[in-house]
Motif scaffolding. Structure first.
Motif: not given
Length: 432
Positions: A35, A38, A55, A63-67, A70-71, A432
């Motif tokens: 997206d 990201t 973060r 964007l969330r911290h976990d996103h 993950l990236l 993402g």
């Protein structure tokens, strides 16, 4: 850790939601779907921020911290991240030497592609600075190899050769014309110093040892025609002139010896007796040269693990009964023809040999391991000639089940990429 998307890879969008890193298939990786938020975060992964700050930046753009985590994880798995501050004390010391690092940035970028770990590139570059390599021969091929290895950041490159520089030794990237008449070893040393990006650290831990994992367990490797207990000096004196007047035992502290004699016959058909010091000390050695308009690179010999000069000699004599008789005549020195060593071919051979040497020193097993590559004029088509371990050779390589596997563990080389692109298409990793 300060992650940075590897700057060596060009970035392009295949469509609105898919980004491709890299142009050439060997290292190209595709990420998607992605997206816009990201995609914006990618521009911020430039080595100036740690994960915590990324973060925070991600949170500002929704964007969330976990996103974000993950990236970063997916980029690491795909081999797309460098660590701008990692690599240990040696790496930090190199970063402070901006004059040296600026010279070596292209080499660092290349190493970052061949090692998928975030600190792999900088660690291998600093490891080079703790290595010592010896080049035997300072002709058109040998001197150029020494210059390339020195320019690649190796800590010490020694060049051994006798006599004085002749006009036929001069080559672009090798010995200059003004060196004609000087001692070859002195001129080669100046060339190596001139090409070095800077002084190596005084105390650097070698990345590898030159000791073969099989040296102590296997019988002394001597090759045919040499007694098993012969001393290195005796073996060297048995064939005078085959190393262009240089007759010295191998140093066990060497990471690699590149045998690049001015007489191409000594590279094409190396005398096993002259390899005794390398075999006894467990020193890896690579042959390179030009003979009669044919370039030769290899084999790379891993003592006790891959085919050596003795295996090459025995195998050729087995296939061609007249070979030993002809070889004895050619080695006698009674007729020394002008070396047919085209300048373009010599430069090509030197470049390939240096590349294979660096690939080995960086922890890999290049295609010259147990193989001789030949490039004849005028076809210019590299042809592999496998050199198999010979059952009668005292090096013992033919009697081991998986010797190269043992060497791979000793080399502590990089893991093979699991995401190598398929033929025709880059590999795709979802994020993402």
């Amino acid at each position: 850790m300060h992650p940075r998307v590897k700057p060596a890879l060009r970035r392009g969008w295949r469509d609105l939601t898919t980004v491709q890193f890299g142009v050439a298939r060997a290292h190209a990786v595709v990420l998607g779907p992605m997206d816009p938020a990201t995609a914006g975060l990618l521009d911020l992964i430039d080595g100036t921020r740690g994960p915590a700050m990324l973060r925070e930046e991600g949170e500002r753009i929704g964007l969330r911290h976990d996103h974000v985590d993950l990236l970063l994880s997916r980029l690491t798995e795909a081999g797309l991240l460098d660590d701008a501050t990692g690599g240990g004390e040696s790496a930090n010391a190199l970063r402070k030497r901006t004059d040296v690092l600026d010279r070596l940035r292209p080499d660092l970028a290349s190493l970052s592609l061949t090692d998928r770990e975030p600190t792999g590139g900088i660690r291998r570059l600093t490891a080079r600075r703790g290595m010592r390599v010896q080049v035997r021969g300072a002709g058109r091929v040998g001197a150029t190899i020494a210059a390339v290895l020195s320019g690649a950041g190796l800590g010490r490159v020694d060049v051994l050769d006798g006599g004085r520089v002749e006009p036929s030794d001069v080559a672009p990237g090798g010995l200059p014309a003004e060196a004609i008449g000087e001692r070859r070893d002195e001129s080669a040393r100046r060339l190596v110093r001139r090409c070095a990006p800077g002084p190596a650290p005084r105390r650097a831990r070698p990345f590898r040892t030159s000791r073969s994992p099989f040296t102590e367990a296997s019988p002394t490797a001597t090759g045919p025609g040499t007694s098993a207990g012969a001393a290195p000096s005796a073996a060297l004196s048995a064939a005078p002139g085959a190393t262009d007047g240089v007759e010295r035992p191998a140093d066990p502290g060497l990471s690699l010896v590149v045998v690049a004699p001015r007489d191409g016959l000594a590279a094409y058909a190396p005398d096993p007796r002259l390899a005794v010091p390398y075999m006894q000390s467990g020193t890896p050695h690579l042959y390179a040269g030009v003979i009669e308009g044919t370039g030769v690179v290899g084999p790379l010999v891993l003592p006790g693990a891959s085919a050596c000069a003795g295996c090459l000699d025995l195998g050729r004599a087995e296939r061609e009964l007249a070979w030993p008789r002809m070889l004895a005549q050619w080695r006698s020195g009674r007729s020394r023809p002008v070396q047919a060593c085209d300048i373009g071919l010599a430069t090509t051979v030197a470049g390939l040999a240096a590349t294979h040497a660096l690939a080995f020193l960086d922890g890999g097993l290049p295609a010259s391991t147990g193989t001789r590559w030949e490039l004849p004029l005028p076809e210019l088509d590299w042809r592999p000639e496998p050199v198999a371990p010979h059952r009668e050779c005292t090096c013992g390589a033919a009697r081991r089940r998986n010797p190269l596997g043992e060497w791979e563990r000793v080399l502590d080389g990089p893991d093979e990429r699991e995401d190598t692109p398929m033929e025709g298409e880059p590999h795709e990793t979802m994020a993402g």
